[in-house]
Each structure stands twice: as structure tokens, then as C-alpha cells.
Design a protein around this motif. Structure first.
Motif, PDB file in Angstrom:
ATOM      1  N   ALA A 315     -19.253  32.816 -29.213  1.00 35.96           N
ATOM      2  CA  ALA A 315     -19.975  31.570 -29.513  1.00 35.96           C
ATOM      3  C   ALA A 315     -21.142  31.389 -28.530  1.00 35.96           C
ATOM      4  O   ALA A 315     -22.244  30.990 -28.922  1.00 35.96           O
ATOM      5  CB  ALA A 315     -19.025  30.377 -29.439  1.00 35.96           C
ATOM      6  N   GLU A 316     -20.914  31.738 -27.273  1.00 31.54           N
ATOM      7  CA  GLU A 316     -22.014  31.660 -26.280  1.00 31.54           C
ATOM      8  C   GLU A 316     -23.116  32.652 -26.588  1.00 31.54           C
ATOM      9  O   GLU A 316     -24.297  32.346 -26.469  1.00 31.54           O
ATOM     10  CB  GLU A 316     -21.464  31.974 -24.882  1.00 31.54           C
ATOM     11  N   ARG A 317     -22.705  33.871 -27.012  1.00 29.40           N
ATOM     12  CA  ARG A 317     -23.713  34.899 -27.316  1.00 29.40           C
ATOM     13  C   ARG A 317     -24.613  34.474 -28.482  1.00 29.40           C
ATOM     14  O   ARG A 317     -25.802  34.763 -28.485  1.00 29.40           O
ATOM     15  CB  ARG A 317     -23.028  36.242 -27.644  1.00 29.40           C
ATOM     16  N   VAL A 318     -24.040  33.781 -29.466  1.00 32.74           N
ATOM     17  CA  VAL A 318     -24.844  33.339 -30.617  1.00 32.74           C
ATOM     18  C   VAL A 318     -25.948  32.388 -30.142  1.00 32.74           C
ATOM     19  O   VAL A 318     -27.117  32.537 -30.510  1.00 32.74           O
ATOM     20  CB  VAL A 318     -23.956  32.648 -31.686  1.00 32.74           C
ATOM     21  N   LEU A 319     -25.564  31.439 -29.278  1.00 35.84           N
ATOM     22  CA  LEU A 319     -26.550  30.463 -28.803  1.00 35.84           C
ATOM     23  C   LEU A 319     -27.615  31.147 -27.936  1.00 35.84           C
ATOM     24  O   LEU A 319     -28.800  30.823 -28.010  1.00 35.84           O
ATOM     25  CB  LEU A 319     -25.848  29.339 -28.033  1.00 35.84           C
ATOM     26  N   GLU A 320     -27.169  32.141 -27.148  1.00 38.86           N
ATOM     27  CA  GLU A 320     -28.115  32.859 -26.302  1.00 38.86           C
ATOM     28  C   GLU A 320     -29.067  33.704 -27.160  1.00 38.86           C
ATOM     29  O   GLU A 320     -30.262  33.794 -26.880  1.00 38.86           O
ATOM     30  CB  GLU A 320     -27.334  33.761 -25.337  1.00 38.86           C
ATOM     31  N   PHE A 321     -28.518  34.315 -28.202  1.00 37.96           N
ATOM     32  CA  PHE A 321     -29.325  35.131 -29.122  1.00 37.96           C
ATOM     33  C   PHE A 321     -30.462  34.272 -29.689  1.00 37.96           C
ATOM     34  O   PHE A 321     -31.617  34.671 -29.704  1.00 37.96           O
ATOM     35  CB  PHE A 321     -28.424  35.644 -30.250  1.00 37.96           C
ATOM     36  N   LYS A 322     -30.097  33.078 -30.122  1.00 37.30           N
ATOM     37  CA  LYS A 322     -31.102  32.171 -30.710  1.00 37.30           C
ATOM     38  C   LYS A 322     -32.153  31.786 -29.663  1.00 37.30           C
ATOM     39  O   LYS A 322     -33.349  31.820 -29.932  1.00 37.30           O
ATOM     40  CB  LYS A 322     -30.409  30.922 -31.255  1.00 37.30           C
ATOM     41  N   SER A 323     -31.694  31.468 -28.450  1.00 29.63           N
ATOM     42  CA  SER A 323     -32.703  31.010 -27.482  1.00 29.63           C
ATOM     43  C   SER A 323     -33.585  32.177 -27.018  1.00 29.63           C
ATOM     44  O   SER A 323     -34.772  31.970 -26.752  1.00 29.63           O
ATOM     45  CB  SER A 323     -32.095  30.205 -26.335  1.00 29.63           C
ATOM     46  N   ILE A 324     -33.047  33.400 -26.985  1.00 32.76           N
ATOM     47  CA  ILE A 324     -33.908  34.549 -26.634  1.00 32.76           C
ATOM     48  C   ILE A 324     -34.968  34.734 -27.732  1.00 32.76           C
ATOM     49  O   ILE A 324     -36.131  35.004 -27.449  1.00 32.76           O
ATOM     50  CB  ILE A 324     -33.075  35.848 -26.466  1.00 32.76           C
ATOM     51  N   CYS A 325     -34.563  34.588 -29.000  1.00 30.07           N
ATOM     52  CA  CYS A 325     -35.524  34.731 -30.106  1.00 30.07           C
ATOM     53  C   CYS A 325     -36.639  33.694 -29.992  1.00 30.07           C
ATOM     54  O   CYS A 325     -37.779  33.954 -30.346  1.00 30.07           O
ATOM     55  CB  CYS A 325     -34.834  34.593 -31.466  1.00 30.07           C
ATOM     56  N   GLN A 326     -36.295  32.504 -29.489  1.00 31.64           N
ATOM     57  CA  GLN A 326     -37.299  31.434 -29.369  1.00 31.64           C
ATOM     58  C   GLN A 326     -38.194  31.605 -28.145  1.00 31.64           C
ATOM     59  O   GLN A 326     -39.252  30.992 -28.064  1.00 31.64           O
ATOM     60  CB  GLN A 326     -36.612  30.067 -29.285  1.00 31.64           C
ATOM     61  N   SER A 327     -37.752  32.443 -27.186  1.00 31.69           N
ATOM     62  CA  SER A 327     -38.543  32.618 -25.956  1.00 31.69           C
ATOM     63  C   SER A 327     -39.633  33.662 -26.212  1.00 31.69           C
ATOM     64  O   SER A 327     -39.638  34.324 -27.241  1.00 31.69           O
ATOM     65  CB  SER A 327     -37.645  33.090 -24.819  1.00 31.69           C
ATOM     66  N   SER A 328     -40.549  33.825 -25.243  1.00 30.65           N
ATOM     67  CA  SER A 328     -41.542  34.890 -25.437  1.00 30.65           C
ATOM     68  C   SER A 328     -41.498  35.832 -24.239  1.00 30.65           C
ATOM     69  O   SER A 328     -42.504  36.372 -23.829  1.00 30.65           O
ATOM     70  CB  SER A 328     -42.924  34.265 -25.624  1.00 30.65           C
ATOM     71  N   ASP A 329     -40.278  36.017 -23.687  1.00 32.44           N
ATOM     72  CA  ASP A 329     -40.142  36.867 -22.503  1.00 32.44           C
ATOM     73  C   ASP A 329     -40.395  38.330 -22.855  1.00 32.44           C
ATOM     74  O   ASP A 329     -40.133  38.769 -23.976  1.00 32.44           O
ATOM     75  CB  ASP A 329     -38.706  36.756 -21.939  1.00 32.44           C
ATOM     76  N   ASP A 330     -40.853  39.106 -21.884  1.00 30.27           N
ATOM     77  CA  ASP A 330     -41.145  40.528 -22.091  1.00 30.27           C
ATOM     78  C   ASP A 330     -39.890  41.322 -22.426  1.00 30.27           C
ATOM     79  O   ASP A 330     -39.937  42.294 -23.163  1.00 30.27           O
ATOM     80  CB  ASP A 330     -41.769  41.143 -20.817  1.00 30.27           C
ATOM     81  N   ASP A 331     -38.761  40.907 -21.817  1.00 31.68           N
ATOM     82  CA  ASP A 331     -37.536  41.693 -22.013  1.00 31.68           C
ATOM     83  C   ASP A 331     -36.658  41.148 -23.154  1.00 31.68           C
ATOM     84  O   ASP A 331     -35.468  41.419 -23.209  1.00 31.68           O
ATOM     85  CB  ASP A 331     -36.730  41.743 -20.702  1.00 31.68           C
ATOM     86  N   GLN A 332     -37.306  40.432 -24.068  1.00 34.47           N
ATOM     87  CA  GLN A 332     -36.602  39.815 -25.205  1.00 34.47           C
ATOM     88  C   GLN A 332     -35.694  40.812 -25.946  1.00 34.47           C
ATOM     89  O   GLN A 332     -34.506  40.557 -26.146  1.00 34.47           O
ATOM     90  CB  GLN A 332     -37.692  39.351 -26.179  1.00 34.47           C
TER      91      GLN A 332
END
Ligand code: ADP
Ligand code: NG1
Ligand code: MG
Length: 435
Positions: A315-332
Motif C-alpha cells: 500500500a505504501e509502494r502504490v502511494l510512492e509510485f504515484k508521487s514519483i510519477c508526479q515528481s520531475s526528479d532525474d532518478d524517477q
């Protein structure tokens, strides 16, 4: 949040050229069996879950997208009864029942999950909405190209198609959201006690984005995938029908037991708690805090602890997956791949729902340069979803096919050729007019 879109009705469209070719073939089959023309068609897609497996029935969000592969129906009204034919006549034999209202009786007569029972689940579900006097009979020709029993949700495409066909044939217009919830309830008649992920994405998907799907109440949010990311599906070719074995429901019940044992220890009103999601809500704790409590309370239940540890960490990984997709970090992409690998390890070791052919395929995908790879869907066989990039995808697919040919020595060459394919977020269910 796509509250308004989810309340829309399923679109009625004109088929494009590619779909027209398939619909013509299905029409021919329909006419040869029923001696008249269909009145409309339905199309319901399969799905690939990018992350969040075995958490929907615990009440936690998931992140799937609809795929190109689908189940098509050609539908016409009949004087009475349910009359089903499948284009794959050798695999799925014709089925007839004299009374549409009574066809649900076959679901309790034997446990065997024959293909037509999935359709009947949808008929029984739709009859919750349709008044009896409106309901005469229906002729249906079915044609699906979602690899069956492989974690891409072929079962829900059949059930959801049946719900859509029945409601449209008898003049009922429902929102996509209500169709999804009705189809999820309907599919439980086959015997599996699943969540609503598959039916929700089948109806609510839009091209161009994956979806974060939350439950109780059902709601969806677009998850725009990074432009460079390419998701590849690889089928282990080990099939597992979830209604034919007890593994799936055993896991559902283990999660419920874990939630209730902890609730009994920690809450006054424990008997209302039926899922791990409800437990977390009642405790008022974060996901890691809930896991800490579970660790202490479930000392004497090591299996239940493993299951809840998977659910809470996934459940934590799902939320993290979504927030990584919304970020624009280089290591996305690296971070998304890492989450997918962790998800696979958790499903394999804690939830114990993988399969040796699937584990091998995950290893091979990583050796071929995937940034991450995981089992997708319920498991015990089925497909892997791997993450790669646009510039590498062609060589990745070729290398993985080569390895699969070498290691799956026993399987037919053409199965391997079709077993690995690129996928992108596609549209949800639609109704098509006949010409
Ligand atoms: P999945 O992971 O694909 O949803 P399930 O085990 O839940 O797998 O359901 C698979 C079953 O769905 C098949 O065994 C078959 O009975 C039914 N099914 C799938 N595709 C078709 C199809 N094209 N035509 C008829 N029945 C189908
Ligand atoms: P598949 O593998 O497509 O049958 C099943 C459940 C989902 C979900 C996943 C695991 C049904 C209809 N589908 O999917 O709700 O629990 O397993 O994440 O029960
Ligand atoms: Mg299924």
C-alpha cells in the motif's frame, strides 16, 4: 480526482477500421449461429496492474492501466433465454439456457468455473437492476484476445461485458462507476472474493494515463507516466484460473483474520473490522505504525504477519509510485523500477503467490536491462510487467524473447512470439453501433 467523468455513461461509438475488421468477423460468427444480425457490440479491455497487488480487497489503492487486448461481444435480443457462442469454438463450447431469469441456477450446481459461468455472473448482476418484465432473451457472440488465466483480467472483461450488454440491451443507462461496482459484486458469484480493481479500470480507464484507484468510496485519479517510461508485459505461459483453486480466497481470508485478531486486541468495537484498511482507519495509525502493532500482536501467527506485512508495505509502494510519477526528479525511472522489484519480492516471499516460471522471467527481464520487473495480477502463474525506456525497448524485447525461447524450451515457438509485448494506457469499455 475524476469524480464527474466516473459518473458519465459508457460512450456509444462508431468503430474505427481496425476494430471494424474484428467486428465483421464476429458478426459473421453471430449470423451463422443465430440467423440474424447483432444489434450492437461491446468492447471491454483487460488491464495490467503496474503496482498494488492483493491490496484492493483489503481496501487500499491500486495503480493499473487498461491494455489493448479486450473482450468483444456482438449482441442481439432474443424471444427468450440466454444463448452464448464463442468465436473460439474448440476451446469454449456454445451455451443455451431457456430462461434468462433462471440461468443463475447453474452457478450453484457445480463448482467448476466453465467459461459461460463468468458471463452468467454478469447476467445475474445486471438482473439486480433490470425489472423482470423488461427482460426477455439475449443472443451473444463472444471473442476475447486477453491471455486467459494470466493476471491480465480476462475474467473481469467477460463479466463486465455481460453486465454492459444486458443493461444496454434492456434500455438501462448506468454510470461507469455504478457499472464497475455492480460488475465487481457480480464476479464474486464465480466464487472468488476479490476487490474491485479489475472492473473499475475496465470501465473508468482513459487513454494516456494509468489510474490510482481508491475504494470505499470508489474514486480514480489519473497517473501520468513519465514520458520515457515503457512498460512491457511478458507472459510466463503458466496459466492459473483463480476460481479453480483455493489459494486466492485463502489469502483474502488470511488478511481478514489478521485484521480481526489485531482489532480484538486493540479496539473495543472490533467485530465491525473486516479488512486491514478498516483496521488502520479505526486504529488511526499510519501504515508503518500499523505494521509495528501487527508485529507485536501477531507473534504467534507468522503466516498472518507475512501477509499483512505485504499488504501494508505494498500500500505504501502504490502511494510512492504515484508521487514519483508526479515528481520531475532525474532518478524517477530508477525509483519506479526499485519499487516494482520490491513489490515482486514481497509478493513472492511474503504473499507466496508467485510461480517459478514467473520468478525466472523477472530475473531474465532484469538481466536484459529492465529497471524493474514484477508479477502482475493475482499470480500463481501469469504475466510479468517490466519497466524499460523508449531508447532501449526494442533491444530489451528482442533479448527477452531470445532468453524465453532458450529457457521455455518446451513451449511452442508462436506462443513465445506473442508472449512479450509493449503496452500503454488504453481506453475503457465502450458500446459500438452496428452499421
Ligand atoms: P484472469 O487473470 O485472466 O482474470 P481468471 O482465472 O480470473 O484469470 O479467469 C480466467 C477465465 O476467464 C478463463 O479460464 C475462462 O473461463 C474465462 N475467459 C477468459 N477469456 C475468455 C474468452 N475469451 N472467452 C471465454 N471465456 C474467457
Ligand atoms: P486477476 O488476476 O485478474 O484475476 C485478481 C482480483 C483483483 C485483485 C488481483 C490481485 C478478481 C476479479 N480479481 O485479479 O481484484 O485482487 O487478483 O491484485 O477477483
Ligand atoms: Mg480474473
Amino acid at each position: 480526482m475524476n469524480k464527474c467523468e466516473d459518473m458519465e455513461a459508457v460512450e456509444i461509438l462508431k468503430p474505427d477500421d481496425i476494430l471494424s475488421n474484428r467486428l465483421d468477423k464476429l458478426t459473421k460468427h453471430f449470423v451463422s449461429r443465430f440467423n440474424n444480425k447483432p444489434q450492437f457490440f461491446t468492447r471491454v479491455p483487460g488491464r495490467v496492474n503496474l503496482i498494488g497487488d492483493h491490496v484492493d480487497y483489503c481496501g487500499f489503492p491500486v495503480c493499473p492501466m487498461a491494455i489493448e487486448q479486450d473482450v468483444l461481444l456482438a449482441v442481439g435480443k432474443a424471444d427468450s433465454g440466454l444463448h452464448l457462442t464463442n468465436l473460439e469454438t474448440e476451446k469454449y463450447s456454445d451455451y443455451d439456457c431457456d430462461s434468462l431469469i433462471n440461468c443463475g441456477e447453474v452457478l450453484t450446481k457445480s463448482k467448476e468455473p466453465h467459461w459461460y459461468k463468468y458471463f452468467i455472473c454478469g447476467v445475474v448482476g445486471a438482473l439486480e437492476e433490470i425489472t423482470e418484465d423488461k427482460c426477455q432473451g439475449i443472443n451473444v457472440a463472444v471473442w476475447g484476445n486477453i491471455p486467459p488465466a494470466s493476471g491480465l483480467s480476462s475474467s473481469s472483461a467477460v463479466v463486465s461485458s455481460a453486465v454492459l450488454a444486458m443493461t444496454h440491451a434492456f434500455g438501462y443507462t448506468m454510470s461507469k462507476k455504478d457499472l464497475a461496482l455492480l460488475s465487481a459484486r457480480a464476479e464474486r458469484h464465480i466464487g472468488t472474493e476479490g476487490g474491485a480493481m479489475d472492473q473499475a479500470i475496465a470501465f473508468l480507464a482513459k487513454p494516456g494515463a494509468a489510474k490510482l484507484i481508491e475504494f470505499n468510496p470508489l474514486r480514480t485519479t489519473d497517473v501520468k507516466l513519465p514520458v520515457d517510461a515503457v512498460f512491457v508485459i511478458a507472459n510466463s505461459l503458466a496459466e492459473c484460473n483463480k476460481a479453480a483453486t483455493s489459494e486466492f480466497n485463502t489469502r483474502v481470508r488470511e488478511c481478514k483474520s489478521a485484521a480481526q485478531i489485531i482489532a480484538k486486541e486493540k479496539l473495543e468495537k472490533w467485530d465491525a473490522v473486516k479488512t486491514i484498511g478498516e483496521l488502520q482507519k479505526e486504529l488511526g495509525t499510519s501504515l508503518p505504525e500499523t505494521l509495528e502493532i501487527a508485529k507485536k500482536v501477531l507473534l504467534e501467527y507468522p503466516t498472518l504477519y507475512k501477509r499483512i506485512k505485504h499488504v501494508l508495505s505494498e500500500a505504501e509502494r502504490v502511494l510512492e509510485f504515484k508521487s514519483i510519477c508526479q515528481s520531475s526528479d532525474d532518478d524517477q525511472l530508477t525509483r519506479l523500477g526499485k519499487l516494482m522489484n520490491e513489490s515482486h519480492e514481497s509478493l513472492r516471499d511474503l504473499y507466496q503467490c508467485s510461480h517459478k516460471s514467473v520468478d525466472l522471467l523477472v530475473e531474465m527481464a532484469l538481466e536484459c536491462g529492465a529497471l524493474g520487473a514484477r508479477i502482475t495480477g493475482a499470480g500463481w502463474g501469469g504475466c510479468v510487467v517490466a519497466l524499460t525506456t523508449k531508447d532501449k525497448v526494442e533491444s530489451f524485447v528482442n533479448d527477452l524473447k531470445q532468453r524465453q525461447r532458450t529457457f521455455n524450451g518446451g513451449v511452442r515457438a508462436n506462443s513465445v512470439e506473442n508472449a512479450i509485448f509493449i503496452t500503454e494506457p488504453r481506453a475503457g469499455a465502450a458500446i459500438y453501433e452496428t452499421r
